[in-house]
Design an enzyme around this catalytic site. Sequence first.
Site, short mmCIF file in Angstrom:
data_model
loop_
_atom_site.label_atom_id
_atom_site.label_comp_id
_atom_site.label_asym_id
_atom_site.label_seq_id
_atom_site.Cartn_x
_atom_site.Cartn_y
_atom_site.Cartn_z
N LYS A 153 -4.20 -7.22 3.32
CA LYS A 153 -4.16 -6.03 1.82
C LYS A 153 -6.18 -6.10 1.55
CE LYS A 153 -2.42 -2.77 -0.39
NZ LYS A 153 -3.52 -2.44 -1.81
N GLU A 207 -10.22 0.75 2.96
CA GLU A 207 -10.26 2.36 2.16
C GLU A 207 -11.56 2.55 1.03
OE1 GLU A 207 -8.64 2.04 -1.99
OE2 GLU A 207 -6.76 2.15 -0.86
N SER A 250 0.60 -1.27 0.13
CA SER A 250 -0.63 -0.42 0.04
C SER A 250 1.28 0.63 -0.04
CB SER A 250 -0.35 -0.05 1.20
OG SER A 250 -1.36 1.13 1.07
N HIS A 305 -8.23 -4.17 3.65
CA HIS A 305 -7.04 -2.80 3.80
C HIS A 305 -7.99 -1.96 2.46
CE1 HIS A 305 -4.50 0.40 1.73
NE2 HIS A 305 -4.40 0.83 2.94
#
Length: 302
Positions: free
Chosen positions: A170, A177, A120, A173
């Site tokens: 991820k 987001e 990221s 994540h």
Amino acid sequence: MELGYIGLGKMGFNMVERILEKGNSVVVLDKNEEAVKKISKLGAQAAGSLQAMTAALTPPRLVWLMIPYQSVEAVLGELIPLLQKGDTIIDGGNSPYKESMRRAHELDCKGIDFLDVGVSGGPSGARNGACLMIGGSRNLFDHFEGLFRDIAADRGYGYMGGSGAGHFVKMVHNGIEYGMMQAIAEGFAVMKASNFGLHLVSIAEVYNRRSVIESRLVGWLKSAFEEHGENLEDISGSISQSGEGLWTVEAAKELEVPVPIIERAFQFRVQSQETPSYAGQIVSALRNQFGGHEVSKKEGEK
């Protein structure tokens, strides 16, 4: 450390530049000849094929993939026969975590090690220090920790767990987001629609001065307003999405965990293809700021 690196896109090129600056040796491969020439001038060794790349590396070899997840299987199909027991493959793209679990198992049967690394930070993070979420063998993580330290921001990397864990973390994540960007977009859309004649650039600046919602996202929104104007007239209100939001929603359903905010944010992106909006323009502008994604208005879009 010596490694082969496949993929010199927006993040890959910048990451290789950072790896080289840390004193490592990199053999690069990409279809973009200009990118290869440019990074070669900075110290990387160019390879014209997978065969040339693997031949240039000293066993046990390390090969880092930084390519779209749709291309990983095809590249591995060509790469694996060129490797031998004790070599290691790192997938630094956004592959589905179950695919990474499968690949780790299949490669283990061949004596080849595998790590899945969620990255990221966008192109800027790749150049100046990224956030790395690493899955696979703990011993393997320990062995390559120096490389991860070179790539990451200060304390910006960590071991997440067994194979698939890096890409799983991820994926979540990216789902988070989605929700954060959606909330920011909706809030600023409400303020723009008010009768107060609010100056959104100033609001973004104030929000980012020790408020509870201070964040890089709000900072990027301020930059987008300054670059494109508060009406974001050249930014599309139809938001592209690469899949990780959907994957997060699907994983949550499998785990029987409700994620209404992430799911609604994902649905908003899908619906934006038919009904672009100012909130959609904000999300698109943010994607452009941190990831360099193309967000120009589509033909016929008002």
